[in-house]
Design a protein around this motif. Structure first.
Motif, PDB file in Angstrom:
ATOM      1  N   GLU A 143       0.826  -1.206   0.000  1.00 23.22           N
ATOM      2  CA  GLU A 143       0.000   0.000   0.000  1.00 23.22           C
ATOM      3  C   GLU A 143       0.857   1.251   0.000  1.00 23.22           C
ATOM      4  OE1 GLU A 143      -3.368   2.350  -0.064  1.00 23.22           O
ATOM      5  OE2 GLU A 143      -3.105   0.220  -0.447  1.00 23.22           O
ATOM      6  N   ARG A 144       1.930   1.243   0.783  1.00 22.70           N
ATOM      7  CA  ARG A 144       2.808   2.417   0.827  1.00 22.70           C
ATOM      8  C   ARG A 144       3.453   2.667  -0.539  1.00 22.70           C
ATOM      9  NH1 ARG A 144       5.223   4.915   5.092  1.00 22.70           N
ATOM     10  NH2 ARG A 144       3.173   4.500   6.017  1.00 22.70           N
ATOM     11  N   VAL A 145       3.911   1.614  -1.195  1.00 20.69           N
ATOM     12  CA  VAL A 145       4.523   1.768  -2.521  1.00 20.69           C
ATOM     13  C   VAL A 145       3.514   2.337  -3.511  1.00 20.69           C
ATOM     14  CG1 VAL A 145       5.401   0.479  -4.516  1.00 20.69           C
ATOM     15  CG2 VAL A 145       6.296   0.002  -2.224  1.00 20.69           C
ATOM     16  N   GLU A 146       2.290   1.818  -3.496  1.00 21.18           N
ATOM     17  CA  GLU A 146       1.283   2.312  -4.438  1.00 21.18           C
ATOM     18  C   GLU A 146       0.965   3.783  -4.188  1.00 21.18           C
ATOM     19  OE1 GLU A 146      -1.855  -0.461  -3.847  1.00 21.18           O
ATOM     20  OE2 GLU A 146      -0.890  -2.042  -5.023  1.00 21.18           O
ATOM     21  N   GLN A 147       0.963   4.202  -2.944  1.00 19.38           N
ATOM     22  CA  GLN A 147       0.744   5.613  -2.631  1.00 19.38           C
ATOM     23  C   GLN A 147       1.916   6.470  -3.114  1.00 19.38           C
ATOM     24  OE1 GLN A 147       0.214   5.474   1.604  1.00 19.38           O
ATOM     25  NE2 GLN A 147      -1.953   4.938   1.490  1.00 19.38           N
ATOM     26  N   LEU A 148       3.135   6.007  -2.872  1.00 17.12           N
ATOM     27  CA  LEU A 148       4.322   6.787  -3.237  1.00 17.12           C
ATOM     28  C   LEU A 148       4.499   6.880  -4.744  1.00 17.12           C
ATOM     29  CD1 LEU A 148       6.816   5.433  -0.542  1.00 17.12           C
ATOM     30  CD2 LEU A 148       5.670   7.655  -0.565  1.00 17.12           C
ATOM     31  N   LEU A 149       4.108   5.836  -5.474  1.00 17.74           N
ATOM     32  CA  LEU A 149       4.244   5.872  -6.933  1.00 17.74           C
ATOM     33  C   LEU A 149       3.355   6.939  -7.566  1.00 17.74           C
ATOM     34  CD1 LEU A 149       4.472   2.073  -7.844  1.00 17.74           C
ATOM     35  CD2 LEU A 149       6.223   3.817  -8.272  1.00 17.74           C
ATOM     36  N   ARG A 150       2.346   7.389  -6.831  1.00 17.63           N
ATOM     37  CA  ARG A 150       1.475   8.452  -7.357  1.00 17.63           C
ATOM     38  C   ARG A 150       2.134   9.826  -7.251  1.00 17.63           C
ATOM     39  NH1 ARG A 150      -2.470   5.655  -3.985  1.00 17.63           N
ATOM     40  NH2 ARG A 150      -3.613   4.123  -5.258  1.00 17.63           N
ATOM     41  N   ARG A 151       3.278   9.892  -6.601  1.00 20.01           N
ATOM     42  CA  ARG A 151       3.989  11.174  -6.450  1.00 20.01           C
ATOM     43  C   ARG A 151       5.136  11.230  -7.446  1.00 20.01           C
ATOM     44  NH1 ARG A 151       5.410  11.509  -0.190  1.00 20.01           N
ATOM     45  NH2 ARG A 151       6.481  13.363  -0.990  1.00 20.01           N
ATOM     46  N   PRO A 152       4.973  11.934  -8.548  1.00 21.59           N
ATOM     47  CA  PRO A 152       5.969  11.917  -9.637  1.00 21.59           C
ATOM     48  C   PRO A 152       7.330  12.484  -9.243  1.00 21.59           C
ATOM     49  CG  PRO A 152       4.297  13.609 -10.010  1.00 21.59           C
ATOM     50  CD  PRO A 152       3.823  12.782  -8.862  1.00 21.59           C
ATOM     51  N   GLU A 153       7.391  13.273  -8.172  1.00 17.28           N
ATOM     52  CA  GLU A 153       8.674  13.865  -7.782  1.00 17.28           C
ATOM     53  C   GLU A 153       9.597  12.867  -7.099  1.00 17.28           C
ATOM     54  OE1 GLU A 153       6.107  14.364  -4.071  1.00 17.28           O
ATOM     55  OE2 GLU A 153       5.849  14.374  -6.256  1.00 17.28           O
ATOM     56  N   LEU A 154       9.076  11.693  -6.737  1.00 17.59           N
ATOM     57  CA  LEU A 154       9.895  10.706  -6.035  1.00 17.59           C
ATOM     58  C   LEU A 154      10.551   9.750  -7.023  1.00 17.59           C
ATOM     59  CD1 LEU A 154       7.567   9.716  -3.031  1.00 17.59           C
ATOM     60  CD2 LEU A 154       9.494  11.308  -3.019  1.00 17.59           C
ATOM     61  N   THR A 155      11.832   9.475  -6.830  1.00 14.73           N
ATOM     62  CA  THR A 155      12.518   8.476  -7.638  1.00 14.73           C
ATOM     63  C   THR A 155      12.233   7.091  -7.057  1.00 14.73           C
ATOM     64  OG1 THR A 155      14.531   8.494  -6.298  1.00 14.73           O
ATOM     65  CG2 THR A 155      14.367  10.134  -8.070  1.00 14.73           C
ATOM     66  N   LEU A 156      12.556   6.058  -7.828  1.00 12.92           N
ATOM     67  CA  LEU A 156      12.375   4.695  -7.320  1.00 12.92           C
ATOM     68  C   LEU A 156      13.255   4.454  -6.099  1.00 12.92           C
ATOM     69  CD1 LEU A 156      12.098   2.497 -10.543  1.00 12.92           C
ATOM     70  CD2 LEU A 156      10.277   3.435  -9.117  1.00 12.92           C
TER      71      LEU A 156
END
Length: 353
Positions: A303-316
């Motif tokens: 769930e945390r990964v899916e939330q963070l992937l929605r933030r384009p400013e974050l790198t993998l």
């Protein structure tokens, strides 16, 4: 049943997405997709549900598992109104002891209110409520997760009311028709399947999903009414409901603890200490919930990964670190296991939605 594919929608919400839902919808889905020549077994296996598990009366699946299988069924059949067909194909015995209690209820209204009362035991993937209003006796079905994929949300709303109408006709008379049905989703291109099934005015784009029973029908006696049987079965359901609440409370507390600790994950030993339990007791209680500590951790990370992937400013790399993965390669392996795609593909799909 250990499950490494679960993830909480929002830790601490009223409906945990750990293994707490009876898989009734998935069992009813199989025969309908079989008629299309679609084999759902590979998708069921992918989310950790093999044939033996699906035959178990004690099986509980996660909200996310159920959504994943429904989403794939919609893709493979290409049927935009699959929910109507699955709902219309059901019968009260599909709901186990709850269906038996409804059959023994005094009136149709009591049967409905019994279903609402014990909805968490029925495998419901919507949140039911019912009561008298100016227009009649109104049954409402709300989605517990506002971020649910639109096609899955449509399926669940369709299945919910189609099953209610089908079961009412089977138990109380084939001439039954609601006074009106409203859906919160936009109007489809072809509304004929709705008017054909419900035989009443159907409105789309409404504030909520609701079905209005004529008052005369709500008070109609159930043909199998038996007060002694009804009381006996309800007592059993109350015991099961109390046990289910205890399991859900434990899972939600663990999910909150893990989510708050990320990127660090509390050890199993630490969790047992925090909850004043021995390791053996905590492990046993998780087995009773149909899961493991590792599966709960995996779900929170997902769930945390899916939330963070929605933030384009974050790198993998940022996402891997914040979700508690050792490196980007571990993140990629996890996303592929959950979704069968790369993190970049999953991010692009989320942006498209």
């Amino acid at each position: 049943m250990p499950d490494s594919h679960d993830a909480p929608t929002q830790p601490g919400t009223s409906r945990s997405t750990s293994a707490t839902i009876a898989p009734n919808i998935l069992r009813c889905l199989r025969p309908v997709t079989d008629a299309y020549g679609v084999d759902l077994r590979p998708e069921l296996n992918r989310v950790g549900l093999d044939e033996a598990m699906m035959r178990s009366a004690a099986l509980r699946v996660s909200y996310r598992q159920g959504s994943a299988v429904i989403r794939r069924a919609l893709e493979l059949t290409g049927d935009a109104h699959l929910g109507l067909r699955v709902g219309a194909a059901q019968h009260l015995t599909s709901w186990g002891l709850l269906g038996f209690a409804q059959m023994a209820a005094a009136t149709l209204r009591e049967a409905i209110e019994t279903g609402v009362r014990f909805q968490n035991l029925s495998g419901a993937m919507v949140v039911w409520s019912a009561g008298p209003e100016e227009t009649g006796y109104v049954l409402r079905a709300e989605l517990p997760d506002p971020a649910l994929d639109p096609p899955v949300a449509v399926f669940l709303a369709e299945e919910a009311f189609a099953s209610v109408v089908a079961l009412t006709r089977l138990s109380s008379g084939q001439e039954f028709a609601p006074r009106g049905v409203e859906f919160a989703f936009p109007s489809p291109r072809d509304t004929a399947p709705f008017t054909e099934l419900f035989r009443c005015p159907v409105r789309f784009g409404a504030v909520s999903n609701c079905l209005v029973f004529p008052t005369s029908w709500a008070g109609r006696p159930m043909p199998g009414r038996d007060p002694v049987t009804y009381t006996a079965v309800v007592e059993i359901l109350e015991e099961q409901a109390a046990s289910t609440r205890d399991r859900q409370d434990l899972l939600e507390v663990l999910e909150i603890s893990i989510a708050q600790g990320l990127p660090e994950v509390p050890s199993f030993v630490e969790q047992a200490r925090r909850h004043a339990l021995s390791e053996r007791t905590l492990r046993r209680r998780l087995v009773e919930c149909g899961t493991t500590y590792e599966a709960v951790v995996d779900g929170v990370r997902r769930e945390r990964v899916e939330q963070l992937l929605r933030r384009p400013e974050l790198t993998l790399r940022d996402i891997a670190r914040q979700a508690g993965f050792s490196d980007v390669r571990a993140l990629r392996r996890a996303v592929h296991r959950w979704h069968g795609v790369t993190p970049a593909r999953l991010r692009a799909d989320a942006a498209d939605r």
